[in-house]
Design a protein around this motif. Sequence first.
Motif, PDB file in Angstrom:
ATOM      1  N   ILE A   1      20.559  73.952  40.999  1.00  0.00           N
ATOM      2  CA  ILE A   1      19.974  75.231  41.393  1.00  0.00           C
ATOM      3  C   ILE A   1      21.121  76.151  41.767  1.00  0.00           C
ATOM      4  O   ILE A   1      21.978  75.789  42.571  1.00  0.00           O
ATOM      5  CB  ILE A   1      18.981  75.063  42.558  1.00  0.00           C
ATOM      6  CG1 ILE A   1      17.742  74.283  42.092  1.00  0.00           C
ATOM      7  CG2 ILE A   1      18.566  76.410  43.128  1.00  0.00           C
ATOM      8  CD1 ILE A   1      16.724  74.005  43.185  1.00  0.00           C
ATOM      9  N   ARG A   2      21.148  77.321  41.151  1.00  0.00           N
ATOM     10  CA  ARG A   2      22.235  78.282  41.363  1.00  0.00           C
ATOM     11  C   ARG A   2      23.592  77.691  40.994  1.00  0.00           C
ATOM     12  O   ARG A   2      24.622  78.044  41.549  1.00  0.00           O
ATOM     13  CB  ARG A   2      22.244  78.781  42.808  1.00  0.00           C
ATOM     14  CG  ARG A   2      21.011  79.554  43.205  1.00  0.00           C
ATOM     15  CD  ARG A   2      20.937  79.814  44.700  1.00  0.00           C
ATOM     16  NE  ARG A   2      19.854  80.738  45.050  1.00  0.00           N
ATOM     17  CZ  ARG A   2      19.458  80.992  46.285  1.00  0.00           C
ATOM     18  NH1 ARG A   2      20.057  80.383  47.293  1.00  0.00           N
ATOM     19  NH2 ARG A   2      18.476  81.848  46.522  1.00  0.00           N
TER      20      ARG A   2
ATOM     21  N   GLY B   1      18.965  72.722  47.040  1.00  0.00           N
ATOM     22  CA  GLY B   1      17.564  73.102  46.924  1.00  0.00           C
ATOM     23  C   GLY B   1      16.690  71.883  46.750  1.00  0.00           C
ATOM     24  O   GLY B   1      17.145  70.737  46.876  1.00  0.00           O
TER      25      GLY B   1
ATOM     26  N   THR C   1      16.813  80.209  37.912  1.00  0.00           N
ATOM     27  CA  THR C   1      17.871  79.654  38.762  1.00  0.00           C
ATOM     28  C   THR C   1      17.951  78.140  38.694  1.00  0.00           C
ATOM     29  O   THR C   1      18.820  77.542  39.321  1.00  0.00           O
ATOM     30  CB  THR C   1      17.643  80.066  40.227  1.00  0.00           C
ATOM     31  OG1 THR C   1      16.335  79.640  40.634  1.00  0.00           O
ATOM     32  CG2 THR C   1      17.756  81.564  40.389  1.00  0.00           C
ATOM     33  N   LEU C   2      17.069  77.512  37.928  1.00  0.00           N
ATOM     34  CA  LEU C   2      17.066  76.059  37.783  1.00  0.00           C
ATOM     35  C   LEU C   2      17.737  75.673  36.480  1.00  0.00           C
ATOM     36  O   LEU C   2      17.417  76.209  35.420  1.00  0.00           O
ATOM     37  CB  LEU C   2      15.625  75.534  37.817  1.00  0.00           C
ATOM     38  CG  LEU C   2      15.431  74.026  37.592  1.00  0.00           C
ATOM     39  CD1 LEU C   2      16.047  73.218  38.726  1.00  0.00           C
ATOM     40  CD2 LEU C   2      13.943  73.704  37.456  1.00  0.00           C
TER      41      LEU C   2
ATOM     42  N   ARG D   1      15.125  77.185  46.810  1.00  0.00           N
ATOM     43  CA  ARG D   1      16.526  77.458  46.521  1.00  0.00           C
ATOM     44  C   ARG D   1      17.329  77.538  47.825  1.00  0.00           C
ATOM     45  O   ARG D   1      16.912  78.190  48.777  1.00  0.00           O
ATOM     46  CB  ARG D   1      16.641  78.753  45.720  1.00  0.00           C
ATOM     47  CG  ARG D   1      15.697  78.776  44.510  1.00  0.00           C
ATOM     48  CD  ARG D   1      15.998  79.891  43.561  1.00  0.00           C
ATOM     49  NE  ARG D   1      15.568  81.203  43.995  1.00  0.00           N
ATOM     50  CZ  ARG D   1      14.369  81.734  43.741  1.00  0.00           C
ATOM     51  NH1 ARG D   1      13.460  81.032  43.074  1.00  0.00           N
ATOM     52  NH2 ARG D   1      14.072  82.957  44.141  1.00  0.00           N
TER      53      ARG D   1
END
Length: 819
Positions: free
Chosen positions: A108-109, A169, A93-94, A155
């Motif tokens: 992030i996301r 995040g 997710t990074l 996150r």
Amino acid sequence: MSLTLALLLAGQAATVSTPSAAPQAPVGDQATEQPTGRLGNQQQGGGGDIVVTARRRAETVQTVPIAMSVIGGTALAETGAYNVSRLTQLQPTLQFYSTNPRNSAANIRGLGAPFGLTNDGIEQGVGIYVDQVYYSRIASATFDFTDTERIEVLRGPQGTLYGKNTTAGAINITTRKPSFTPEARIELTTGNYQFIQAKASVSGPLIPDKLAIRLSASVTERDGTIHNVVTGKDLNAQDNKSVRGQLYWKPTDNLDLALSGDYGQQNPNCCVQYYARTGATQRPLTRQYAALAAAQGYVVPSTNAFDRVTDVDTPLRAKQELGGVSLLGNLDLGASTITSVSAWRFWNWDPSNDRDFIGLPITTVSANPSQQTQYSQELRIASNGKHTLDYVLGAFYFYQTIDTQGLQVQGPAASAFLLNPTSTGGKNPATLNGLTSRNTIGFTNTSAALFGKLTWNVSDRFQIAPGLRLNYDKKKGDYVSVVTTGAGELVTSNARFNDQRGVLAPQSYQPDFDNWNLSGDITAAYTVTSDIHAYATYARSYKSGGINLSGLPLDGSNNPILSAATVKPEKVNHFELGLKTQFLDRRLTLNLAGFWTEISDYQATVTNGQLGVLRGYLANAGKVRTRGLEFDSAFRPTDRFSVYANGAYTDAKYVKFVDAPCPPELSGGTTADATHPASPAGQAGTSTTPSYSPANCDISGQRLPGVSKWAFSYGAEYDLPATLGGLDGQVYLGYDGSYRSTFSSNPSRSLYTDINGYALSNFRLGFKAKDSWNVFGWLRNAFDQNYYEVLALQSGSTGLVVGQPGDPRTYGLTVSRSF
């Protein structure tokens, strides 16, 4: 620094030494690394409780109602994740993208920073913290990890727990603190491309049980992976050096102070993007790259970027110096702990870039040296132990200054590439030759906040945790751009200079922004069993507004549009559900999270449609939305064998963005009904005939740049008992892999700038003796996968797409020793 000492010593004098019934370790204490540390994700090893400080108190990771991952120092060393950019292979997710240290972004996301050129006038949505000190520039986080205890990747919004507001995040880095027991560590690595890395640290008492010291240093050098056929130099090299020292003083049982200082320097031949491909634009064929290059008799060394050769004709430099001093103190009052964090940091940037990306003298100088200082003070009080009501209350102050001296010079090939040959200036090669822009940019940023989190333990199983943040931000800027001709004349608004102003425009403006906002969140957490924890979170957050400090867009008369000088804050609504579980005597871990985040007034980097202007500026897109599912899992079926797999499905798109920059397919023309040849068939919400003007397109429904829909990391390790040289230990074989699906590398999606999905595989084989030697060989990108980290566009809508390939196959040997 005196504020920390004064507050804590004053509190110490007034404190009655009455320890709480169940005091927690102060935030400054370090977690002991678990036996699972060799896994890519330390959290996912199965077995053992890993202590983290994500909520500014010491807790076990499985009980914290936040989607997070923890990577230990051993894992960082053995997987080769020695800086933030390499964490992306362990954390699906990074996302981290960089064309040079200044132009870097951590998301992030899919959220955190606009994709494209960095603008000093806005803030990052992903906070970088080192020993609780906020690093305001993502560039300053490109350092090598040295003496790192663990890294926590959190996150989702964290504004009610952290000093600086972070809406996407946080990356929370904790280094090893000084030890009262003498110890030392040394790590040496060598590999192909003349890779050499050396790390060392030593720690021990100066006064037994009262004062301890830790000193550490790191050096990383590597030849470049891209060869310049003209100069003979290898580009995108590494040349990093850093030192760090820390004094830890424990004058009494309930007071500790840590004084830290660090300095780092990076001076590599970096960073180059070069020919990757070409694509058709709306300009006449005679004004597109193939015809323009042919007219100059120019041919690139190779049209295959993975031949790794270039001929850029401007010297490349990415020199930066960074460092600072901080004082961290913890005062245990019994029922609560007061924590103070005082810090001063600096970052000096001295670059040189080739911004036409080829061997023709179009832009001969492109450099924006910059000097930054920051001061921060955070003061918190947090309850100790677990009670019916637990709390964290804090105040934060931050002050930042940035001074930039920009310089851009156009060369003898600029007129042919950037001007219409039918215009007065376009008929004369001297029109742009020597055209020079000198930019003087000043920036001050003041931020203050009150924040807090209350945890109501309704029962032993159920808790409700609301949080609030009151934030104030003020940003002031001063932008002056003076443009002169090759003959030294000032370029003014006179019609004679129109062609020149279309490339480099003189500007002067003083943007100013200030804003108060109130944000908050609430989390409900339920313990189903001792190994199953569920939570639900809603957050209403804000990302501070900003000011444009990279020059303003131009109107039809080539004058700056002053209304674009400021950018509104982002407004964030975030929903999340999570489940953290362990089974089979904690040998199996499975954590799940689902999220839905909507952002109004999303801050987006766009590019001016005027020919020849390579300058990003900020605007607010109407709305974006990201939603997805994540899992972190690991299984240790035996004491000798462990596997892990982490994954993320992320659906991130512009819900409404009606005045976005056009993709290259629709750039450079004047036809109002041009169609979009790159819109993928069947893409939800994407029109095949977007609203169009020479500079703007409606890209509502398109995917956000920089984020893959699917991303995974996975790996395994197996070890066997062995004796080597009289040392008892284990022989181990490890594998770490990652996969990312296709993602866009342009603010407006284009088939020309889509980066195809790719998978990377890393192997290691070694011998490790407990608390002493660790020797292993490593192979990274084992199958020599060709992939791009970034694709970008040459200015002027020529259709040239340039790229930055990822590292090829590398291999080497690492030897480390603990004493």
